[in-house]
Design a protein around this motif. Structure first.
Motif, PDB file in Angstrom:
ATOM      1  N   VAL A 249       0.794  -1.169  -0.020  1.00  0.00           N
ATOM      2  CA  VAL A 249      -0.098   0.025  -0.059  1.00  0.00           C
ATOM      3  C   VAL A 249       0.987   1.145   0.114  1.00  0.00           C
ATOM      4  CG1 VAL A 249      -1.734   1.330   1.159  1.00  0.00           C
ATOM      5  CG2 VAL A 249      -1.813  -1.151   1.314  1.00  0.00           C
ATOM      6  N   VAL A 251       1.303   5.688   0.212  1.00  0.00           N
ATOM      7  CA  VAL A 251       0.747   6.750   0.817  1.00  0.00           C
ATOM      8  C   VAL A 251      -0.193   7.392  -0.100  1.00  0.00           C
ATOM      9  CG1 VAL A 251       1.493   8.988   1.690  1.00  0.00           C
ATOM     10  CG2 VAL A 251       2.715   7.106   2.327  1.00  0.00           C
ATOM     11  N   GLY A 252       0.269   7.345  -1.409  1.00  0.00           N
ATOM     12  CA  GLY A 252      -0.590   8.092  -2.401  1.00  0.00           C
ATOM     13  C   GLY A 252      -1.715   7.400  -2.672  1.00  0.00           C
ATOM     14  N   ALA A 269     -14.286  10.848   7.503  1.00  0.00           N
ATOM     15  CA  ALA A 269     -13.019  11.234   8.426  1.00  0.00           C
ATOM     16  C   ALA A 269     -13.024  10.829   9.696  1.00  0.00           C
ATOM     17  CB  ALA A 269     -13.099  12.601   8.342  1.00  0.00           C
ATOM     18  N   TYR A 271     -14.325   7.975  10.911  1.00  0.00           N
ATOM     19  CA  TYR A 271     -14.116   6.582  10.833  1.00  0.00           C
ATOM     20  C   TYR A 271     -12.878   5.935  11.561  1.00  0.00           C
ATOM     21  CZ  TYR A 271     -18.826   6.273   8.480  1.00  0.00           C
ATOM     22  OH  TYR A 271     -20.220   6.146   8.091  1.00  0.00           O
TER      23      TYR A 271
ATOM     24  N   LYS B 196      -4.033  11.872  22.621  1.00  0.00           N
ATOM     25  CA  LYS B 196      -4.045  10.732  21.652  1.00  0.00           C
ATOM     26  C   LYS B 196      -3.165  11.349  20.607  1.00  0.00           C
ATOM     27  CE  LYS B 196      -6.723   8.612  18.283  1.00  0.00           C
ATOM     28  NZ  LYS B 196      -8.228   8.395  17.680  1.00  0.00           N
ATOM     29  N   ASP B 246      -8.495   6.477  23.667  1.00  0.00           N
ATOM     30  CA  ASP B 246      -8.907   6.334  22.225  1.00  0.00           C
ATOM     31  C   ASP B 246      -7.725   5.779  21.729  1.00  0.00           C
ATOM     32  OD1 ASP B 246      -9.761   6.260  19.656  1.00  0.00           O
ATOM     33  OD2 ASP B 246     -10.681   8.137  19.819  1.00  0.00           O
ATOM     34  N   GLU B 248      -7.690   4.315  18.554  1.00  0.00           N
ATOM     35  CA  GLU B 248      -8.062   3.973  17.178  1.00  0.00           C
ATOM     36  C   GLU B 248      -7.486   4.881  16.046  1.00  0.00           C
ATOM     37  OE1 GLU B 248     -12.292   3.636  16.332  1.00  0.00           O
ATOM     38  OE2 GLU B 248     -11.846   1.642  15.304  1.00  0.00           O
ATOM     39  N   VAL B 249      -6.837   4.611  15.290  1.00  0.00           N
ATOM     40  CA  VAL B 249      -6.477   5.662  14.224  1.00  0.00           C
ATOM     41  C   VAL B 249      -7.753   6.056  13.456  1.00  0.00           C
ATOM     42  CG1 VAL B 249      -5.007   5.862  11.937  1.00  0.00           C
ATOM     43  CG2 VAL B 249      -3.939   4.691  14.047  1.00  0.00           C
ATOM     44  N   THR B 250      -7.868   7.130  13.020  1.00  0.00           N
ATOM     45  CA  THR B 250      -9.101   7.605  12.417  1.00  0.00           C
ATOM     46  C   THR B 250      -8.753   7.954  11.039  1.00  0.00           C
ATOM     47  OG1 THR B 250      -8.658  10.098  12.935  1.00  0.00           O
ATOM     48  CG2 THR B 250      -9.783   8.597  14.376  1.00  0.00           C
ATOM     49  N   VAL B 251      -9.693   7.940  10.004  1.00  0.00           N
ATOM     50  CA  VAL B 251      -9.361   8.478   8.639  1.00  0.00           C
ATOM     51  C   VAL B 251      -8.830   9.988   8.482  1.00  0.00           C
ATOM     52  CG1 VAL B 251     -10.348   8.852   6.363  1.00  0.00           C
ATOM     53  CG2 VAL B 251     -10.995   6.773   7.787  1.00  0.00           C
ATOM     54  N   GLY B 252      -9.354  10.646   9.140  1.00  0.00           N
ATOM     55  CA  GLY B 252      -9.124  12.143   9.138  1.00  0.00           C
ATOM     56  C   GLY B 252      -7.730  12.328   9.909  1.00  0.00           C
ATOM     57  N   VAL B 254      -5.064  10.058   9.498  1.00  0.00           N
ATOM     58  CA  VAL B 254      -4.252   9.655   8.367  1.00  0.00           C
ATOM     59  C   VAL B 254      -4.319  10.912   7.284  1.00  0.00           C
ATOM     60  CG1 VAL B 254      -3.970   8.167   6.609  1.00  0.00           C
ATOM     61  CG2 VAL B 254      -4.554   7.265   8.903  1.00  0.00           C
ATOM     62  N   ARG B 255      -5.483  11.352   6.963  1.00  0.00           N
ATOM     63  CA  ARG B 255      -5.527  12.236   5.925  1.00  0.00           C
ATOM     64  C   ARG B 255      -4.674  13.762   6.312  1.00  0.00           C
ATOM     65  NH1 ARG B 255     -10.957  15.284   6.810  1.00  0.00           N
ATOM     66  NH2 ARG B 255      -9.579  15.716   8.571  1.00  0.00           N
ATOM     67  N   VAL B 258      -1.002  12.732   6.139  1.00  0.00           N
ATOM     68  CA  VAL B 258      -0.403  12.584   4.643  1.00  0.00           C
ATOM     69  C   VAL B 258      -0.344  14.046   4.011  1.00  0.00           C
ATOM     70  CG1 VAL B 258      -0.836  11.540   2.502  1.00  0.00           C
ATOM     71  CG2 VAL B 258      -1.236  10.248   4.442  1.00  0.00           C
ATOM     72  N   GLU B 262       3.119  15.420   2.962  1.00  0.00           N
ATOM     73  CA  GLU B 262       3.505  15.754   1.491  1.00  0.00           C
ATOM     74  C   GLU B 262       3.997  17.143   1.135  1.00  0.00           C
ATOM     75  OE1 GLU B 262      -0.053  13.868  -0.805  1.00  0.00           O
ATOM     76  OE2 GLU B 262       1.536  14.050  -2.258  1.00  0.00           O
ATOM     77  N   VAL B 268       6.877  11.458  -0.335  1.00  0.00           N
ATOM     78  CA  VAL B 268       6.265  10.716   0.549  1.00  0.00           C
ATOM     79  C   VAL B 268       5.019   9.760  -0.241  1.00  0.00           C
ATOM     80  CG1 VAL B 268       4.562  12.006   1.601  1.00  0.00           C
ATOM     81  CG2 VAL B 268       5.872  10.493   3.005  1.00  0.00           C
ATOM     82  N   ALA B 269       4.497  10.554  -1.166  1.00  0.00           N
ATOM     83  CA  ALA B 269       3.407   9.684  -1.800  1.00  0.00           C
ATOM     84  C   ALA B 269       3.692   8.486  -2.362  1.00  0.00           C
ATOM     85  CB  ALA B 269       2.569  10.857  -2.723  1.00  0.00           C
ATOM     86  N   VAL B 273       3.215   2.147   2.774  1.00  0.00           N
ATOM     87  CA  VAL B 273       2.715   2.018   4.116  1.00  0.00           C
ATOM     88  C   VAL B 273       2.981   1.006   5.002  1.00  0.00           C
ATOM     89  CG1 VAL B 273       0.534   2.709   5.630  1.00  0.00           C
ATOM     90  CG2 VAL B 273       0.815   3.485   3.501  1.00  0.00           C
TER      91      VAL B 273
END
Lengths: 340, 340
Positions: A249, A251-252, A269, A271, B196, B246, B248-252, B254-255, B258, B262, B268-269, B273
């Motif tokens: 996987v 990063v991009g 976001a 989740y 966190k 908490d 748990e890694v969140t989508v936001g 990670v966003r 990243v 970048e 880094v893209a 991972v």
């Protein structure tokens, strides 16, 4: 009892093994990493309609023929289908034009497709973003929990966790090659190539808006994303990269999936990230699978591209017919000989 | 031989255990998940200077005192330091102003800090993005591979993988609480709260531009990111969220990581991972740790916030001095009694 060696413990291989066992074959499945290939990584869409595109009528017909087998197949396996259909949304004007092409083509083939107003979309899937330029409701496309399916299919099947390097070394009367993207290493000159895909598995955290009830496909500034709901979670896929054998996987890839998923479902976001995975789809030059006899002892059932899960029940029936010496006409477009 | 129970197998607890063993204590470390807490998740920066900010002089002095112990500490453990320093970059004018404040404050404390021109930055770290509004070179801040450190510290230490619920139940002459964000559950009214943080571990893929040689900190439109190189890889951290317990890694999360990474290092893209993790820093009201005696049998060494790795050697020395009945003056600002 005649013996059958199945090479590949993915959805297609295990479906062939499961079906052949019921037909009286003594079956052994071989895979270095059973149930951890593309079928494991996949999102689980059974989507001949929204995967369709003008010119791909053979793929549509194959897919619809297999989808027709799915209700009984899933019921026998105790693996529930998600049959609320699929919503397709387009973000910008060009994305909307793509939806128009798809809708027109499905109309022309007599398939049910409805254009949704923004109000209708909001009523159907209130957690989605607002302001899409176009939205379609395609009730005929379904989804399945692919990992639950693999678990159900593998029950009672004899699986040997070893790499097969030479089909001739297998002690079986007949051999079926269902090795997906790895099939090319087993059969010389087979036109199957790996097509990398990356995917996210997410968990809905307390307080976050729930995922959609249906599968949602988005066309986001020309890029495709899908969101497949699971109990308490969501699968977001998938990138498409022609980079050879590469299951890492990037990063991009994660960045693009997250950006496109957020454009469709802003709450994503919040989740939780359960896993990020990459798999290798088995691609062919014409995007149709290779199903049929290769020689007196060998049958091919590979090259299913994005549609291995969808096509698994039909492929299993076709392989059994081939083993019985009575090939089915409805998979004629997938005959391996078409490339030679 | 006097016996010591250390609660918490992170960098601080294991450093205390390692140091106490050498001083003749019979030591047992207790942790339900040894070496999997904040020290494991961390990036490994040893950065009292670039973590500094006007008004936080006590933290700076504590950090510098501990950093001075690191070369010998690391050498004894066979765990090499990365001593090429840290580069700080600011993306926009407000980010540049933040760098000015930091540089002025470090100047005022007589610490070495150099403002880099774009040309100098490019020569020092050619793979970084171009067009930053400001850049600093801070040679005094280092980094360490935190996971290698934990492995080295745990060699020969007796670790019991069980949760401690009651300090009174521990069979030891003395007890040191090094349980990080979990310390509050062991000691009533302790002013330690979980903060966190999410972090990415990446692999440099063939053909991608290499990571920087130094640690790079970025201020990206007001948000902070750090990039810590590893052999063949890179660690990108860290989010900061006050959301209680908490992990748990969140989508936001990670966003954001990243996007900010970048902005600092476009290549880094293309990295792979390896993992996404979340940990809980042990925060305190004044961002200083709690180091010192709680009662006749109990010593505290917790609440290190973002700086557990940096402060581990000094904390271990301070705990040993406390156990010997001769508290050190140079950790007086960290005395637990200051909140009561």
């Amino acid at each position: 009892m005649p013996s059958l060696a199945v090479v590949g413990a993915g959805a297609v291989g295990l479906s062939v093994a499961w079906r052949a066992s019921r037909a009286g074959w003594s079956v052994t499945v071989h895979d270095p990493e059973p149930m951890r290939g593309a079928s494991w990584v996949a999102g689980g869409m059974l989507a001949p309609l929204t995967e369709g595109w003008p010119g791909q009528t053979d793929a549509l017909e194959l897919g619809l023929a297999s989808l027709a087998l799915w209700p009984e197949f899933a019921a026998r396996l105790g693996c529930p289908l998600m049959t609320r259909g699929t919503v397709v949304v387009g973000v910008d004007a060009a994305d909307a034009a793509e939806l128009d092409v798809l809708a027109g083509w499905l109309d022309g083939h007599g398939r049910e497709v409805a254009r949704l107003t923004r109000r209708e979309l909001r009523a159907a899937e209130p957690s989605l973003a607002q302001g899409f330029r176009a939205a379609l409701d395609v009730p005929g496309d379904w989804a399945v929990d692919n990992r639950a399916l693999l678990a159900a299919l593998s029950t009672g099947v004899s699986v040997v966790a070893e790499q097969v390097h030479d089909l001739g070394a297998l002690a079986a009367d007949q051999v079926v090659v269902c090795a997906g993207a790895a099939s090319g290493a087993l059969v010389p000159d087979l036109p199957v190539r790996p097509v990398k895909g990356e995917i996210l598995r997410l968990r809905v955290r307390p307080g976050a808006l729930p995922p959609p009830a249906r599968t949602v496909r988005g066309v986001v500034h020309g890029r495709h994303v899908y969101l497949v709901p699971r109990p308490g979670g969501l699968v977001v896929g998938a990138t498409t990269r022609e980079v050879g054998v590469d299951r890492e996987v990037t990063v991009g890839g994660v960045r693009d999936l997250v950006a496109d998923a957020e454009a469709v479902l802003p709450a994503v976001a919040e989740y939780g990230v359960v896993s990020v995975d990459a798999g290798l789809r088995p691609g062919t030059p014409d995007d149709l699978p290779l199903i049929g006899r290769l020689d007196d002892r060998t049958v091919l059932a590979t090259g299913h591209g994005r549609n291995g899960l969808l096509l698994a029940p039909l492929t299993a029936e076709a392989v059994l017919a081939e083993l019985a010496g009575t090939p089915r006409d409805d998979v004629a477009c997938a005959r391996p000989g078409r490339f030679t």
